[in-house]
Design a protein around this motif. Structure first.
Motif, mmCIF file in Angstrom:
data_model
loop_
_atom_site.group_PDB
_atom_site.id
_atom_site.type_symbol
_atom_site.label_atom_id
_atom_site.label_comp_id
_atom_site.label_asym_id
_atom_site.label_seq_id
_atom_site.Cartn_x
_atom_site.Cartn_y
_atom_site.Cartn_z
ATOM 1 N N ILE A 49 -13.524 -12.961 31.752
ATOM 2 C CA ILE A 49 -15.068 -13.493 31.427
ATOM 3 C C ILE A 49 -15.187 -13.519 29.990
ATOM 4 O O ILE A 49 -15.729 -14.546 29.637
ATOM 5 N N GLY A 50 -14.505 -12.931 29.163
ATOM 6 C CA GLY A 50 -14.763 -13.191 27.718
ATOM 7 C C GLY A 50 -14.230 -14.682 27.589
ATOM 8 O O GLY A 50 -14.984 -15.223 26.446
ATOM 9 N N GLN A 51 -12.918 -15.084 27.848
ATOM 10 C CA GLN A 51 -12.608 -16.278 27.622
ATOM 11 C C GLN A 51 -13.475 -17.420 28.108
ATOM 12 O O GLN A 51 -13.907 -18.596 27.704
ATOM 13 N N ALA A 52 -14.206 -17.266 29.582
ATOM 14 C CA ALA A 52 -14.968 -17.847 30.024
ATOM 15 C C ALA A 52 -16.229 -18.148 29.256
ATOM 16 O O ALA A 52 -16.740 -19.302 29.298
ATOM 17 N N LEU A 53 -16.570 -17.258 28.743
ATOM 18 C CA LEU A 53 -17.903 -17.467 27.908
ATOM 19 C C LEU A 53 -17.539 -18.042 26.637
ATOM 20 O O LEU A 53 -18.590 -18.930 25.939
ATOM 21 N N VAL A 54 -16.430 -18.018 26.124
ATOM 22 C CA VAL A 54 -16.186 -19.044 24.873
ATOM 23 C C VAL A 54 -16.186 -20.404 25.379
ATOM 24 O O VAL A 54 -16.753 -21.308 24.808
ATOM 25 N N GLU A 55 -15.780 -20.466 26.830
ATOM 26 C CA GLU A 55 -15.915 -22.063 27.387
ATOM 27 C C GLU A 55 -17.400 -22.508 27.507
ATOM 28 O O GLU A 55 -17.659 -23.669 27.121
ATOM 29 N N TYR A 56 -18.409 -21.470 27.949
ATOM 30 C CA TYR A 56 -19.476 -21.806 28.444
ATOM 31 C C TYR A 56 -20.728 -21.245 27.622
ATOM 32 O O TYR A 56 -21.967 -21.644 27.713
ATOM 33 N N ALA A 57 -20.596 -20.167 26.578
ATOM 34 C CA ALA A 57 -21.540 -19.802 25.841
ATOM 35 C C ALA A 57 -21.623 -20.353 24.227
ATOM 36 O O ALA A 57 -22.617 -19.676 23.517
ATOM 37 N N THR A 58 -20.787 -20.995 24.095
ATOM 38 C CA THR A 58 -20.682 -21.733 22.746
ATOM 39 C C THR A 58 -21.058 -23.180 22.946
ATOM 40 O O THR A 58 -21.173 -23.904 23.891
ATOM 41 N N VAL A 59 -21.471 -23.726 21.908
ATOM 42 C CA VAL A 59 -21.800 -25.418 21.870
ATOM 43 C C VAL A 59 -20.659 -26.041 22.071
ATOM 44 O O VAL A 59 -19.378 -25.652 21.709
ATOM 45 N N PRO A 60 -20.468 -26.967 23.275
ATOM 46 C CA PRO A 60 -19.480 -27.668 23.621
ATOM 47 C C PRO A 60 -19.189 -28.580 22.541
ATOM 48 O O PRO A 60 -19.775 -29.035 21.547
#
Length: 640
Positions: A49-60
């Motif tokens: 989940i941590g890595q997934a949020l790097v993908e989707y919780a930060t500005v693309p």
């Protein structure tokens, strides 16, 4: 035949993408079901989940900072507190939107249990995503694994089963699809909602799978407003028309349904008075002619006396807890009957009541229309009676709120009076435990449907500060006050750091009374002599009867980054509260209250509450308390 389009993602990435596309819709209004994710990372979720949020919780990458993240993220300090923040957000959002909470395995996961229980007991949605031990079992045991000799598939996350409305462990990637859909269904169901747990083994989180693109398509979950069954509606109407002293008890279901206007119209049309539970307070404004205040052990004298003589009690969205019914001793009219308007069939039959299974707003509208056809209204003598009792109680509130000497230390009731004078209908008051809920239920004059936010289904110490953060995130234009006693503050001040970090300008009113005041009073009433309830040094006789501890809670709050205003007197308190309300940073008002029993405070309990007292004892206080207990318990009724 063309194969359906797929996208290769990890389980964690797919779950975050899926959650970002889920919406609720009620009355034509659509909003995201999962508005953000709270998280504390450890080895059980950091790579998934941590890595997934790097993908989707930060500005693309390559996009401007104004681009909103697919899944906003909030950093928490305590796992239980993260759930409280999500629950506060969900309640303020009318249960139509909530947050997800992710933790590592082990203690991070078990710290969720208290928050999950609170959410489920209060029928408030929250999605829990705890890490779990390896599904592939590469080593046995692994770090933080609970060894259960008789079952290889049990982990600490199984402790979340009894406090979750839906629980699943995702041991294969493809199992996520049906489980995620079931999780969303429960979160969006007004009758079933509560904590939902998807336990995620750390190896499965990081495993890739070819997901059908349809899994990520926008999905809308309609929040239903079912009407009443015609036969049940007719029976309820007959019961109301036959009653001479009816009383409405408004519970949290009124707020969840946004049925406040429908309730006001019903009350005005029929003249039936409305009392409220803790979660239902504010269903009517305090100055509405039919509002008679809180009911039960912490209720007003007006509401409780009406309850004792009522021949029909109409419960709207209430679970009929022991505080509301005064442990079965409140409704004393020998002919009393109940009508239960609720979405829950099991709650509809409580107290042997007539069930009216419907959405609160739909049911109230149907009742109002049916009663208007009969031109039904209670007798004006009844209206005049409870109107005069309401005015008499408000004079007691005025007296409790008044601080005749502005240079003296205030009582807790006077603290509430000072806050009442500073806020308006846009402010939100958050509280959960200690002596404050009782005083608030009796005294607070709720000015709007969502001003009064007291969590009393679980009465969980530590709820206030994180819940205030959640409320403010859901309503960024509102002033949100966390009312916190010293006992609850010491349990969970951690999210002050979160408020400071994220610039969330919550207001905290920190009341220092040197111990567990509520339980201290209860202890005295049941013959336990306040033992172990004071924050004081040990006395020579073995109890905590010495001087107060030299603990400076204001300094502690300041050390966590909060601006602190100290108020030593009632006059200083009023000024500090006004200054805090105008602040645009997290601000605390610290006040030490007068605890001398000879100083006037809030009125005492207006109804009984069953806390069993020692049947045999040598100390006179316990013997006397047992005699009083037996007199009260003899008045309990089982409504059949």
């Amino acid at each position: 035949m063309t194969s359906p389009a797929t996208e290769r993602l990890t389980v964690a990435q797919a779950l975050v993408r899926f959650l970002s596309a889920q919406y609720t819709e009620r009355d034509g209004v659509r909003q995201r079901l999962i508005g953000a994710t709270w998280g504390i990372f450890g080895h059980g979720n950091v790579a998934g989940i941590g890595q997934a949020l790097v993908e989707y919780a930060t500005v693309p990458s390559g996009e401007t900072p104004a681009t909103p993240p697919v899944m906003p993220y909030h950093q928490g300090r305590n796992e239980q507190a993260m759930v409280h923040a999500a629950v506060g957000y969900a309640r303020q959002s009318g249960r139509l939107s909530t947050h997800a909470v992710t933790t590592s395995i082990g203690p991070g996961a078990t710290n969720l249990v208290t928050g999950a229980a609170l959410a489920t007991i209060n029928h408030l949605p929250v999605l829990l995503l705890p890490g779990d031990t390896f599904a592939t079992r590469p080593a046995d045991p692994v770090l933080q694994q609970l060894q259960v000799p008789y079952a290889g598939d049990v982990s600490v996350n199984d402790s979340l089963r009894p406090v979750s409305r839906y629980f699943d462990r995702i041991t294969r990637p493809e199992a996520l699809i049906p489980s995620a859909l079931q999780a969303m269904r429960v979160l969006a169901d007004p009758a079933e909602t509560g904590a939902v747990t998807l336990a995620l083994p750390q190896d499965v989180q990081a495993e890739a799978y070819d997901w059908p693109e349809e899994f990520f398509a926008t999905r809308v979950w309609t929040v239903r407003r079912p009407g009443a069954d015609p036969a049940e509606l007719a029976a309820a109407v007959r019961a109301i028309r036959a009653a001479r002293r009816p009383l409405v008890v408004a519970g949290g279901g009124v707020h969840h349904s946004r049925a406040e206007e429908a309730l006001a119209e019903f009350a005005a049309a029929t003249g039936i008075p409305v009392a409220s539970t803790q979660s239902g307070k504010g269903s009517l404004r305090w100055d509405h002619p039919q509002d008679v205040g809180g009911i039960g052990h912490t209720g007003t004298a007006t509401a409780d006396q009406l309850a004792r003589t009522a021949d029909l009690v109409i419960g709207v969205g209430t679970r009929w807890t022991d505080f509301t019914t005064a442990s079965g001793t409140l409704f004393q009219n020998p002919d009393v009957r109940f009508v239960n308007l609720t979405l829950s069939p099991s709650e509809g039959h409580r107290l042997a009541g007539l069930p009216l299974i419907a959405d609160a707003r739909s049911g109230l509208e149907e009742l109002t229309e049916a009663l208007r056809l009969h031109e039904h209204r209670v007798e004006e003598t009844y209206v005049a009676e409870y109107g005069e009792e309401k005015r008499r109680w408000e004079r007691r509130v005025d007296a409790a709120y008044a601080a005749p000497d502005p240079g003296a230390r205030p009582t807790q009731a006077q603290v509430l009076g000072a806050l009442d004078a500073v806020v308006d209908e846009t402010d939100v008051i958050v509280n959960a435990a200690g002596s404050l809920p009782g005083d608030l239920h009796k005294l607070w004059r709720a000015r709007s449907r969502d001003q009064y936010h007291v969590e009393y289904g679980y009465s969980c110490m530590g709820y206030e500060i994180p819940a205030a953060i959640g409320v403010r995130l859901a309503a960024p234009e509102r002033n949100v006050w966390a009312l916190v006693g010293d006992g609850t503050y010491l349990m969970m001040p951690t999210e002050i750091v979160t408020a400071v970090q994220e610039g969330i300008p919550i207001k905290m009113l920190l009341v220092q009374n040197h111990g567990y005041a509520s339980i201290g009073g209860l202890s005295e009433s049941v013959g336990a002599e306040r033992f172990g309830t004071a924050y004081r040094y040990q006395g020579p006789e073995g109890g905590y009867t010495g001087d107060p501890l030299p603990v400076d809670l204001a300094a502690n709050a300041a050390s966590l980054g909060m601006r602190v205003l100290r108020a030593a007197t009632a006059g200083e308190l009023r000024a500090a509260l006004a200054e805090a309300r105008a602040a645009d940073t997290p601000t605390c008002v610290y006040v030490e209250t007068e605890t001398d029993d000879t100083v006037s405070g809030a009125p005492g309990a207006q109804a009984w509450w069953d806390v069993p007292v020692a049947e045999t004892a040598t100390r006179p206080s316990a013997v006397k308390a047992r005699e009083l207990y037996e007199r009260h318990v003899s008045t309990r009724r089982r409504h059949l």
